[in-house]
Structure formats: C-alpha cells, structure tokens
Design an enzyme around this catalytic site. Structure first.
Site, PDB file in Angstrom:
ATOM      1  N   ARG A 245       0.877  -1.173   0.000  1.00 29.48           N
ATOM      2  CA  ARG A 245       0.000   0.000   0.000  1.00 29.48           C
ATOM      3  C   ARG A 245       0.914   1.223   0.000  1.00 29.48           C
ATOM      4  NH1 ARG A 245      -2.592   1.080   5.540  1.00 29.48           N
ATOM      5  NH2 ARG A 245      -0.784   2.429   5.629  1.00 29.48           N
TER       6      ARG A 245
ATOM      7  N   HIS B 269      -3.616   4.763   4.971  1.00 28.47           N
ATOM      8  CA  HIS B 269      -4.884   4.044   4.857  1.00 28.47           C
ATOM      9  C   HIS B 269      -5.879   4.824   3.993  1.00 28.47           C
ATOM     10  CE1 HIS B 269      -8.245   1.516   5.846  1.00 28.47           C
ATOM     11  NE2 HIS B 269      -8.917   2.587   6.219  1.00 28.47           N
TER      12      HIS B 269
ATOM     13  N   TYR C 258       4.429   6.162   9.877  1.00 30.82           N
ATOM     14  CA  TYR C 258       4.905   4.971  10.590  1.00 30.82           C
ATOM     15  C   TYR C 258       5.568   3.962   9.651  1.00 30.82           C
ATOM     16  CZ  TYR C 258       0.260   3.919   8.782  1.00 30.82           C
ATOM     17  OH  TYR C 258      -0.828   3.811   7.957  1.00 30.82           O
TER      18      TYR C 258
END
Ligand SMILES: Cc1ncc(C[n+]2csc(CCOP(=O)(O)OP(=O)(O)O)c2C)c(N)n1
Ligand SMILES: [Mg+2]
Length: 447
Positions: A329, A333, A341
């Site tokens: 990814r 999100h 992170y």
C-alpha cells in the site's frame, strides 16, 4: 401406497464434480515409502502445494521497537535486489495487455485528481487510494466475463473502471453530487450496480462482502448458471471470522467465488508481520480444502493469469480459489493518514516495483507491443478523457433536498423497482422428504 423414490445422500454426492483441490495430495511418494521403515506413518502424511508465480521472493520482515509514544517500525533483511521482470502471460494478447495498461493509467490519474479535489475542499468525506495496487485491481477485473460479478473494496476503484463505471461517476460520487451513482446519498466507493454491470457495492465491515458474493453465486446456481463472484479482502480483513465462515460455505457448496487477498503489508498502521503467523496468506486455503496461489500483485500478467484460471474453474462449477497478491500500500490508509509509521526504505523498495512503470517497460521495450510514440499518445488520451470527466464532475449540481423529490428515498419500497431472478426462474428442486423420514429425524434430534 407406493413408496416415493428417495435420493440417497451418496447419490446426491455423486452428482458433484469429482475434482480434488489442486493443492491437496494424498498419495505418498512410493520410493520414499519403500525406503522408510516407518512407512505407515509416512503413508498418512499429507502434503499440500501452493503454486507461487512470483519471480522474486523478498526476504525481509518488519519489527516494532521502542515504547509508548516512541514506537517505531524497522525493516530487517535484504532490500537491495533489483526489481523483477514482468512474467509473460499465458493468455493475454497484445491488445488485451495494452487495454489493462490503459485502465491502470486511468486508475492512477483519477486518484491523483481525487486527491486534488479533496485538497480543494470539494470532496465530501475521505479519499481512499489503490496506489501501487492498480495492476491487481485492473487485471483481476479484466478477467471477468459479462455474466460474472464483481465485489470491489476501497482499493479497487480500478476494478470499478474496468467494469464500466466512468471516472466521472466515481468523482461525482466522492463529491456527493446529485447525478452521482447514489445521488449524493453516500460517498467514496460505496456504490454498485446490480442491474447492468453486475457490481455489488463494497461493504465496510471487513470480510462481509465475501458471504454476499458467495450468495450471489448460489443465487445464480439456483437459476441454472455458474457465475464468478470476484471479490477482495486485505491482509487485515482476512483474519475476520466472517471471512472463514463465508469461504468455508463457498468451498462446501463449490460456489464460483474468487477471493483475492490483497496482502499490501499493512492493515491500517499494523504491519502484516504482526498480524498473522502463517508464512503466506495463501496457505490458509488449505484449511478450506480449496486451491491457493500466490502472485506478485504488482505484475498484471500474473494477476490476470491466476484470476483467469480461477474464473474458469468457477464457471466449471468446481468451487472457489484463493489468490494472495503480494504488494505494498503506497499511501496511508486514506487521505487523512500520512503513513509516517512506514519505514522509508520500504517505500523506496516498492517504488522500484511500481506496477505501471514496469508494465510500461514490458510493453514498450520488452515486447515492443507499443511504440514510444504510441505510448505517449495513449497517455495523452487518458489525460484528456480524465480532464473532461473531472470538469463535468465538478460542474455537476449538488443534490437539493427540497426539489429532488425523485430521489428522496434511501430505502427501496414497492414503487421503487421489482427484484426478479436475473438468469431465469429457479431450477433447483427441494429434496423430497417423506412424512416418515421427517418423524424419524425429529425423534433423533429430540433424543
Ligand atoms: C470487521 C472490521 N473491523 C475493523 C474495521 C476498521 N478498518 C477499516 S479498514 C481497516 C484496515 C484494513 O486493512 P486490510 O484488511 O489489510 O486492508 P487495506 O486497508 O490494507 O487494503 C480497519 C481495521 C472494519 N471496517 N471492519
Ligand atoms: Mg492491508
């Protein structure tokens, strides 16, 4: 009274196609058996195969270090390997490969446009991206036939494009416009089309869509047709209970479910190395007794070939397939998540494996199926189409609750539409059960 002919359980079992799952082998190697004095134990040992089509096998893991507010993730392992080539497809022609490449480009450009629209304050809600996953979304949806069904999740906007929604539809939806697929009643990718495009709207509760897609396949089966139900679940979503229940049901009923497990290494901010103990998520197929395969999710040819074979199997009525697509990814999100992170080295590693850049190189330099000029023209074409769609979507009106009487309803009512079987009347017959048998069964249960 003449006895009614009852179908014995073994007779009904015989009607099912006798196809052992491809990953399941019970016959022990006879040579090993002869050499080993402990032959009996060996004879009961079962081995399983998970075909892995990747051309590279990354060797690194993500660990967590630090405490409380100082927690950080670090990567351990070799990140120096050069990116792999694209694996030549067994099935895709020149035209089909170029078509998939075009969908991937449109997918990426549309998401860039959506990011800009969000920054201009025009989007209602968040924006979800499939950056780095375009090959997986587009090539898998491309394997579907007109009667098959798609159940996309948030990263599969490319699949929506392939299935016939325009970038204009998707951008209008994100801006909650009156002429969007949900008339401004919902946002992001929460829409489908069960009438024309055979697209089931995404379900936010992770894993729930799998059961719905299995239900669609069962519904079609009852109407005499084996269709494919292609859907997706993430590395995080695959661990939900409903995923297990739904896939097990589909396996037992031999429904045409094709489940792509998008292992993009993160479930929100949790690395996949901290989410499960199996080495590969495809291994979980063994527990359902169905084939599991691994592909490089950044390689559209691998994704297409595996999905195509799974679809053929589904259409033959042989049951579901689980495909694990490994990729990364490449954003947070959703748009609100800067993904700080994620170790930078990991982004660099996967950026070198960009699906579009590698597929472009494959088509232009390796296969020579596209000239440099042809490629340039194709990119310009996609940009022109997207710009026209963006302008039209921005110019679309917002819904007006006062004047928009036609679309007031959020729920269906009797005046809305009729739900009819899609492929024909239900052809399956109920199993005949005599009164005597019913009593027998009841007494057994009451014991
Ligand atoms: C059953 C359930 N639990 C939690 C959530 C909240 N949630 C939404 S997306 C997400 C992360 C999903 O990660 P993954 O399945 O790996 O998919 P990805 O976002 O990486 O594509 C979570 C925890 C949810 N929607 N449904
Ligand atoms: Mg994930």
């Amino acid at each position: 009274m003449a006895k009614k002919k009852r179908t014995s359980p073994s007779a009904s079992r015989k009607r099912l196609p006798k196809v052992p799952p491809a990953n399941f082998r019970t016959t022990p190697d006879p040579k090993a058996l002869a050499q080993n004095p402990d032959g009996a134990r060996l004879a009961s040992r079962r081995t399983y195969e998970i075909p892995d089509y990747r051309l590279e096998h990354p060797q690194f893991r993500i660990y967590m270090s630090g405490e409380c507010a100082n927690i950080e993730y670090r990567v351990e392992g070799d990140l120096s390997a050069a990116p792999p080539a694209i694996r030549e497809s067994k099935y895709l022609s020149r035209e089909q490969s170029i078509a998939i490449y075009r969908w991937m480009l449109l997918n990426r450009r549309m998401e860039t446009a959506l990011e800009n629209l969000y920054k201009q304050g025009k989007v209602v809600g968040g924006v979800y991206f499939g950056l780095g996953q375009e090959g997986c979304s587009c090539a898998s949806a491309y394997a579907l036939g007109p009667d098959d069904w798609l159940g996309p999740m948030i990263r599969n906007q490319g699949a929506m494009l392939v299935r016939g929604f325009s970038a204009r539809d998707i951008m209008r939806q994100y801006m909650a416009k009156a002429d969007s697929p949900t008339f401004g009643r919902d946002a992001s990718s929460h829409f489908g089309d069960w009438q024309r495009r055979n697209v089931c709207a995404p379900i936010s509760m992770l894993g729930e869509l799998i059961g719905v897609m299995a239900g669609i396949c069962l519904g079609a089966r009852l109407q005499g047709k084996n269709v494919v139900g292609l859907t997706y679940v993430g590395d995080g979503g695959q661990s939900t209970g409903v995923t297990y229940e739904s896939l097990n049901f589909a396996a037992v009923q031999k429904l045409g479910l094709v489940l792509i497990v998008e292992n993009n290494l993160w479930g929100y901010s949790t690395p996949s190395d901290m989410q499960f103990c199996v080495k590969d998520l495809a291994e979980r197929a063994i527990a359902y007794g169905i084939p599991g395969v691994i592909v490089d999710g950044t390689d559209p040819c691998q994704v297409y070939d595996a999905t195509h074979e799974a679809c053929e199997r589904a259409r033959r009525g042989e049951g579901p397939t689980l495909i694990e697509a490994k990729m990364m990814r490449m954003k947070g999100h959703a748009i609100h998540d800067a993904a700080q992170y994620v170790p930078q080295k990991l982004f660099e590693y996967w950026r070198a494996r960009d699906p579009i850049a590698r597929f472009e190189n494959y088509l232009v330099n390796q296969k020579k199926w596209l000239s440099a000029e042809g490629n340039h023209k194709l990119i310009e074409d996609v940009e022109r189409e997207l710009e026209a769609d963006r302008e039209a979507a921005v110019a679309s009106p917002m819904p007006d609750p006062e004047s928009d009487k036609e679309h007031q309803g959020v729920y269906c009512d009797d005046t809305c539409h009729k739900i009819r079987p899609k492929y024909g009347p239900v052809t399956a017959k109920l199993r005949e059960t005599s009164a005597a048998t019913r009593n027998e069964e009841a007494s057994v249960h009451l014991k």
